[in-house]
Enzyme design. Sequence first.
Site, PDB file in Angstrom:
ATOM      1  N   GLN A 260     -11.791  50.917   3.601  1.00 29.47           N
ATOM      2  CA  GLN A 260     -10.444  51.441   3.413  1.00 29.47           C
ATOM      3  C   GLN A 260     -10.395  52.375   2.211  1.00 29.47           C
ATOM      4  O   GLN A 260     -10.914  52.057   1.138  1.00 29.47           O
ATOM      5  CB  GLN A 260      -9.445  50.292   3.214  1.00 29.47           C
ATOM      6  CG  GLN A 260      -9.084  49.540   4.485  1.00 29.47           C
ATOM      7  CD  GLN A 260      -8.106  50.293   5.373  1.00 29.47           C
ATOM      8  OE1 GLN A 260      -7.640  51.387   5.042  1.00 29.47           O
ATOM      9  NE2 GLN A 260      -7.795  49.711   6.512  1.00 29.47           N
ATOM     10  N   GLU A 310     -19.252  45.845  15.104  1.00 33.36           N
ATOM     11  CA  GLU A 310     -19.141  47.188  14.518  1.00 33.36           C
ATOM     12  C   GLU A 310     -20.184  48.112  15.142  1.00 33.36           C
ATOM     13  O   GLU A 310     -21.323  47.718  15.363  1.00 33.36           O
ATOM     14  CB  GLU A 310     -19.342  47.116  13.006  1.00 33.36           C
ATOM     15  CG  GLU A 310     -19.525  48.436  12.298  1.00 33.36           C
ATOM     16  CD  GLU A 310     -18.307  49.352  12.407  1.00 33.36           C
ATOM     17  OE1 GLU A 310     -18.501  50.565  12.615  1.00 33.36           O
ATOM     18  OE2 GLU A 310     -17.177  48.854  12.306  1.00 33.36           O
ATOM     19  N   ASN A 360      -9.208  46.588  14.009  1.00 36.29           N
ATOM     20  CA  ASN A 360      -8.886  47.650  13.055  1.00 36.29           C
ATOM     21  C   ASN A 360      -9.615  48.923  13.482  1.00 36.29           C
ATOM     22  O   ASN A 360     -10.539  49.386  12.813  1.00 36.29           O
ATOM     23  CB  ASN A 360      -9.313  47.218  11.646  1.00 36.29           C
ATOM     24  CG  ASN A 360      -8.867  48.193  10.575  1.00 36.29           C
ATOM     25  OD1 ASN A 360      -7.992  49.034  10.800  1.00 36.29           O
ATOM     26  ND2 ASN A 360      -9.468  48.101   9.399  1.00 36.29           N
ATOM     27  N   CYS A 388      -3.776  52.849  12.094  1.00 35.05           N
ATOM     28  CA  CYS A 388      -3.416  53.930  11.176  1.00 35.05           C
ATOM     29  C   CYS A 388      -2.629  55.024  11.903  1.00 35.05           C
ATOM     30  O   CYS A 388      -2.121  55.945  11.268  1.00 35.05           O
ATOM     31  CB  CYS A 388      -4.657  54.519  10.521  1.00 35.05           C
ATOM     32  SG  CYS A 388      -5.861  55.173  11.695  1.00 35.05           S
ATOM     33  N   GLU A 434      -0.261  52.388   7.401  1.00 38.67           N
ATOM     34  CA  GLU A 434      -0.992  51.461   8.269  1.00 38.67           C
ATOM     35  C   GLU A 434       0.021  50.458   8.835  1.00 38.67           C
ATOM     36  O   GLU A 434       0.816  49.872   8.077  1.00 38.67           O
ATOM     37  CB  GLU A 434      -2.046  50.717   7.442  1.00 38.67           C
ATOM     38  CG  GLU A 434      -3.228  50.240   8.237  1.00 38.67           C
ATOM     39  CD  GLU A 434      -4.378  51.233   8.250  1.00 38.67           C
ATOM     40  OE1 GLU A 434      -5.431  50.885   8.802  1.00 38.67           O
ATOM     41  OE2 GLU A 434      -4.229  52.348   7.714  1.00 38.67           O
TER      42      GLU A 434
END
Length: 441
Positions: A260, A310, A360, A388, A434
């Site tokens: 972030q 990821e 996320n 976002c 966000e």
Amino acid sequence: MALSCALRLPLAPLSLPARRRSLVTATAAPRDGRKKARVSRSLPEPSWEERLANAVTPLWRLPYKEQLQVKYESQRKTLQTLASRLEELGIDAQKPGGLCCPLQPVVPSPIINGYRNKSTFSVNRGPDGNPKTVGLKKYCLCESQPCGEHTLKTQTSSPGGHWRELVVRTTHCGHTMAIITFHPQQLSQEALATQKALLKEFFTCGPGAVCALTSLYFQESTMTRCSHKQSPYQLLHGAPHIFEELHGLKFRISPDAFFQVNTAGAEVLYQAVGELCQATGDTVLLDICCGTGTIGLSLAHQVSKVIGVEVVEKAIEDAEWNAAFNGISNCEFRSGKAEAVLPQLLALWEDARPLVAVVNPSRAGLHHRVVRAIRNCRSIRRLLYISCKPEGEAMRNFLELCCPPDPRKKLAGEPFVPVLAIPFDMFPHTVHCELVLLFTR
């Protein structure tokens, strides 16, 4: 191959220009009956600092409380849109104010100026015609650019030349990483090696030494931007990683690993995520698009197990290192695209423990196969979606999570219901924030 620019490192609080009064326009009533003539008293042309601020931080003229209100209204409209779209699908989603769920006030950023730990600059022609400028697209960041402490001058080329992009990452630990993207064009390997040697010399014993870089990376690429897998990052000088501290944990960060951009804001965000998860000692936390593992590792003490997914392989290596360094043993991380890893993982899920998912994703949102896997896994009763850009592709994800079962899309599971929305201002002075959406079923 002249690469000359001025940039200041490390990044420091942004000194925004003083606010100016808006343009004054007056209408005069003519004495002779002719048509009214508009008389305009224009202010002087804005300075380059103001033009830069208007482009990069369009809300900078507003007091911070007003910025938060602007962002609240934006998120309110997004939730109204979601409610309307759900109504079209036959779902009674209208709540007071036409929202799909209660919307809490925007949580302010702990730091308003100088909050970014990562900035990306282009190499191109500046407004003064100088082809050797590092800046933000149409707006250059020249020697007087107010985003840093130490002046850095390098050698750049004209548009279409060799020097394409500079990424700067900083941490509260005092570390600075610079990543330079270079288009080799027709250069021989010998000439390329010379350029890398000159670049290293500049930052180690030349004028750039004042930057005190922790890491200097070089990436050859025929594209503006690409991953380590497409074109490996080459370490020219310093340590291979920089480190950041968050929630009392130490995190290792690779050149292309997601972290972030507002570290202080991330601490506030992750604390709220931990509370919204309502995790117990036997909960399993599924951390999708986990980056370096910040969310999962921050919440590991609350749950029985963390599983992170990821796509960036180096980020997974960072996450595994972070878990080991911080003495956290209840986390496992899986490398690969979420749309490939998650369906396999959840299709065979037989664990009786409560399963909470946190996603996320980037602005592109989740792949439809990821949404399908979450939707069709009965064990997931609680889902936190951190977006976002909720008005963008994420909206499609929201609708697929909440729509009635759809055999055509292979959405067989019970639909989720949005129950709470909390915006977090991770990007002061910009229009972005966000949004955390809590879904249950």
